[in-house]
Design an enzyme around this catalytic site. Structure first.
Site, PDB file in Angstrom:
ATOM      1  CE  LYS A   1      -2.034   2.595   3.069  1.00 60.44           C
ATOM      2  NZ  LYS A   1      -1.690   4.002   2.498  1.00 60.44           N
TER       3      LYS A   1
ATOM      4  CD  GLU B   1      13.762   1.380   8.708  1.00 57.49           C
ATOM      5  OE1 GLU B   1      14.233   2.398   9.244  1.00 57.49           O
ATOM      6  OE2 GLU B   1      14.470   0.376   8.565  1.00 57.49           O
TER       7      GLU B   1
ATOM      8  CB  CYS C   1      13.147   9.963   7.055  1.00 55.68           C
ATOM      9  SG  CYS C   1      14.175   8.814   5.974  1.00 55.68           S
TER      10      CYS C   1
ATOM     11  CD  GLU D   1       9.513  13.353  11.391  1.00 57.40           C
ATOM     12  OE1 GLU D   1       8.542  12.810  11.419  1.00 57.40           O
ATOM     13  OE2 GLU D   1      10.497  12.743  10.395  1.00 57.40           O
TER      14      GLU D   1
HETATM   15  P1  NAD Z   1       2.229   8.202   7.882  1.00 55.60           P
HETATM   16  O1  NAD Z   1       2.850   7.385   9.039  1.00 55.60           O
HETATM   17  O2  NAD Z   1       1.055   9.174   8.009  1.00 55.60           O
HETATM   18  O3  NAD Z   1       1.569   7.233   6.750  1.00 55.60           O
HETATM   19  C1  NAD Z   1       2.693   6.381   6.298  1.00 55.60           C
HETATM   20  C2  NAD Z   1       1.947   5.104   5.583  1.00 55.60           C
HETATM   21  O4  NAD Z   1       1.167   4.295   6.525  1.00 55.60           O
HETATM   22  C3  NAD Z   1       0.779   5.608   4.508  1.00 55.60           C
HETATM   23  O5  NAD Z   1       0.765   4.779   3.511  1.00 55.60           O
HETATM   24  C4  NAD Z   1      -0.370   5.620   5.160  1.00 55.60           C
HETATM   25  O6  NAD Z   1      -1.557   5.514   4.601  1.00 55.60           O
HETATM   26  C5  NAD Z   1      -0.235   4.421   6.338  1.00 55.60           C
HETATM   27  N1  NAD Z   1      -1.057   4.485   7.642  1.00 55.60           N
HETATM   28  C6  NAD Z   1      -1.376   5.525   8.218  1.00 55.60           C
HETATM   29  N2  NAD Z   1      -2.106   5.062   9.336  1.00 55.60           N
HETATM   30  C7  NAD Z   1      -2.131   3.731   9.412  1.00 55.60           C
HETATM   31  C8  NAD Z   1      -2.439   2.565  10.028  1.00 55.60           C
HETATM   32  N3  NAD Z   1      -3.314   2.774  11.222  1.00 55.60           N
HETATM   33  N4  NAD Z   1      -2.177   1.203   9.786  1.00 55.60           N
HETATM   34  C9  NAD Z   1      -1.536   0.801   8.631  1.00 55.60           C
HETATM   35  N5  NAD Z   1      -1.031   2.001   7.800  1.00 55.60           N
HETATM   36  C10 NAD Z   1      -1.086   3.333   7.954  1.00 55.60           C
HETATM   37  O7  NAD Z   1       3.795   8.825   7.293  1.00 55.60           O
HETATM   38  P2  NAD Z   1       3.585  10.006   6.117  1.00 55.60           P
HETATM   39  O8  NAD Z   1       3.002  11.180   6.417  1.00 55.60           O
HETATM   40  O9  NAD Z   1       3.057   9.046   4.893  1.00 55.60           O
HETATM   41  O10 NAD Z   1       5.327  10.183   6.238  1.00 55.60           O
HETATM   42  C11 NAD Z   1       6.030  10.990   6.637  1.00 55.60           C
HETATM   43  C12 NAD Z   1       6.689  10.053   8.024  1.00 55.60           C
HETATM   44  O11 NAD Z   1       7.402   9.117   7.423  1.00 55.60           O
HETATM   45  C13 NAD Z   1       7.775  11.006   8.526  1.00 55.60           C
HETATM   46  O12 NAD Z   1       7.708  10.846   9.952  1.00 55.60           O
HETATM   47  C14 NAD Z   1       9.150  10.550   8.071  1.00 55.60           C
HETATM   48  O13 NAD Z   1      10.279  10.852   8.929  1.00 55.60           O
HETATM   49  C15 NAD Z   1       8.691   9.045   7.927  1.00 55.60           C
HETATM   50  N6  NAD Z   1       9.629   8.351   7.027  1.00 55.60           N
HETATM   51  C16 NAD Z   1      10.894   7.707   7.722  1.00 55.60           C
HETATM   52  C17 NAD Z   1      11.755   7.073   6.759  1.00 55.60           C
HETATM   53  C18 NAD Z   1      12.860   6.071   7.461  1.00 55.60           C
HETATM   54  O14 NAD Z   1      13.462   5.440   6.483  1.00 55.60           O
HETATM   55  N7  NAD Z   1      12.878   6.045   8.654  1.00 55.60           N
HETATM   56  C19 NAD Z   1      11.798   7.281   5.460  1.00 55.60           C
HETATM   57  C20 NAD Z   1      10.764   8.262   5.000  1.00 55.60           C
HETATM   58  C21 NAD Z   1       9.863   8.430   5.673  1.00 55.60           C
END
Ligand code: NAD
Length: 524
Positions: A204, A279, A313, A429
């Protein structure tokens, strides 16, 4: 099909041609849920397409197709799986331009980033794990002598000889959930090791950036990857994502996203004893010592704070500068931002960064800027309209009006000084084009400040003293430390965060460890 006619299969960016459907068992389906959500272009705020908001029934269908495909796919020789992956990588390269254009339209990142980082490295991810799995087929074996239960005539135990080996096998159907900041790149960073190791998957992508994942489904089909090996369902986190995480036939979940979402996923998956790779977020420090190459430190720290709108990130969002050079650094840093960080149309080659990914995210980042202003910190929007004449207006909170793209979610590169370590700006963040700069006195101070956060993902250290680099790097609690550089990536190195930045590591062997079960077998 030849590569030439494969490449013509993907359209040039034309919003009428974007139709997003779930990809399940090698076919495209409308969602059983019959729910849809609007997907917008962040440069214009216009709806570019609708995406399905898939529910439990869609995920269940995808999981059953992935389960069906598993026995044959996992039984293939790794070299055979690698062949499919190399073919896919070649097809992605042949379609780089079309995919890059759509990534930029959907995410807001510059076309330069989309071409050279997101799409190019998507192909690299498939190649990397194809190569890895081809050349790492053998496993550790050991031979042992041991006393058996039998006793010889002279009363001594009979010595037996045993051979032990590790059988590494695919686990089953993996759930792969990715965020919006590096949409196809991060999704492929999961799909590639997952299928290389012999698993099948239900993926997804983020609801904000689904377009290139849809394009990937066509290329997967063209590469001849057997139906059901990769299934992609589209939708929101609470509906589609949660259905994946809680599905009884998905024993492992690899997730990249925010820390709060990671907590929900960990709580939902724990009672089912799922394998989890998380991650998560970061609040990455950069430590600038007074003996560093200042020009290089400034140039790189400008890039590390603002590349991709600060939406990586690994972006540096807290700079700590040794007091003896603090004022000089801040002045030069701000000048460098004004001169080089050109914000605007992401398809223009001169643009350094484009709009933020979505309106909710733009509003979130803006709320932090307003908080900093209300708290009385020095907030500087580093835009020089002689360098960036296409910027027509800057709002009180740093929102930009860009010529011809008046409705886009553009924000000024924002530098905040005169603030305290316990401020929300330093601790939380923000994930946008906002960086704070604070002074430190000693090496110990720098390490303490760097570690004073719930996160532990990535850091940078700038000094000409090799001893200091090693001392400081080893004491910073973060999964990655770059010394006198940033974002230099070796895909075999472990990638992952400490503390609230995540659980588990990805990359080369580490990804394959996650996506396989290792069984000790001993032949006595
Ligand atoms: P998010 O957590 O809102 O969403 C990430 C994914 O999870 C999306 O596909 C979303 O639809 C899904 N999701 C949301 N709620 C869910 C649930 N309850 N169950 C299952 N899936 C769910 O994150 P975002 O806003 O899309 O991305 C930004 C974040 O990602 C930032 O915090 C960034 O630091 C982090 N990030 C981390 C890394 C890493 O490698 N550590 C890399 C890129 C981004």
């Amino acid at each position: 099909a030849t590569l030439a006619n494969i490449s013509s299969d993907l359209p040039a960016p034309n919003i009428d041609q974007i139709i997003i459907k779930n990809f399940i068992g090698g076919k495209w389906y409308e969602p059983i849920s019959n729910n849809f959500i609007d997907n917008k272009n962040p440069s214009t705020d216009a709806v570019i397409c609708q995406i399905p908001d898939s529910g439990p029934a869609d995920v269940d269908f995808a999981t059953s197709e992935a389960k069906k495909a598993f026995p044959q796919w996992s039984a293939l020789h790794p070299k055979e799986r690698a062949k499919y992956m190399h073919k896919l990588a070649d097809i992605i390269d042949a379609n780089n331009e079309a995919m890059a254009n759509f990534e930029t339209m959907d995410q807001g990142k510059t076309l330069f980033m989309s071409r050279n980082v997101d799409i190019a490295r998507t192909a690299t991810n498939f190649r990397h794990f194809a190569d890895y799995i081809e050349s790492n087929l053998t496993e550790f074996t050991s031979q042992m002598s041991y006393p058996t239960a039998n006793v010889s005539q002279d009363g001594k135990p009979v010595i037996g000889h045993a051979l032990s080996y590790v059988q590494r096998s695919a686990v089953g159907v993996a759930g792969l959930i990715s965020p919006w900041n590096l949409p196809l790149y991060l999704l492929s960073w999961k799909i590639a090791p997952c299928i290389a190791a012999g698993n099948t998957c239900v993926c997804k992508p983020s609801e904000f950036t689904s377009v290139t994942a849809m394009m990937l489904t066509k290329l997967i089909k063209q590469a001849g990857i057997p139906d059901g090996v990769v299934n992609i369902v589209f939708g929101l986190g609470q509906s589609t994502g949660n259905s994946i995480v809680t599905h009884k036939d998905i024993p492992l979940v690899s997730f990249t996203g925010g820390t709060i979402t990671g907590k929900h996923i960990a709580a939902a998956a724990a009672p089912m004893f799922k394998h989890l790779s998380l991650e998560l977020g970061g609040k990455n420090p950069g430590l600038i010592f007074d003996d560093c190459d200042l020009d290089l430190a400034i140039k790189t720290s400008v890039r590390s704070a603002f590349q991709n709108q600060g939406e990586i990130c690994l972006c540096t969002s807290r700079l700590y500068v040794q007091r003896s050079i603090f004022d000089d650094f801040v002045a030069k840093y701000k000048r460098a931002v004004r001169d080089t960080v050109i914000v605007g149309d992401p398809t223009n080659p001169k643009t350094f960064y484009g709009p933020l990914v979505s309106k909710p995210h733009f509003e979130k980042v803006q709320s932090y800027v307003k908080h900093a202003q209300d708290a009385g910190y020095d907030v500087d929007f580093c835009v020089d309209q002689t360098v960036s004449p296409h910027i027509k207006a800057i709002s009180a909170s740093g929102a930009l009006t860009v010529e011809h793209l008046e409705n886009g979610y553009f924000m000024a590169p924002t530098v905040i000084t005169n603030l305290q370590q316990d401020s929300r700006i330093v601790q939380e963040e923000i994930f946008g084009p906002v960086v704070s700069i604070m002074p430190f006195d000693t090496e110990e101070d720098a390490i303490r400040l760097a570690n004073d956060t719930q996160y532990g993902l990535a850091s940078t250290v700038w000094s000409r003293d090799q001893g200091r680099l090693r001392r400081v790097a080893g004491q910073i609690v973060s999964g990655l430390v770059w010394c006198n550089c940033w974002m230099v990536r070796d895909l075999n190195m472990p990638f992952g965060g400490f503390k609230a930045s995540g659980v588990g590591t990805e990359g080369g062997k580490y990804s394959i460890d996650f996506f396989t079960k290792q069984q000790s077998i001993t032949l006595g």
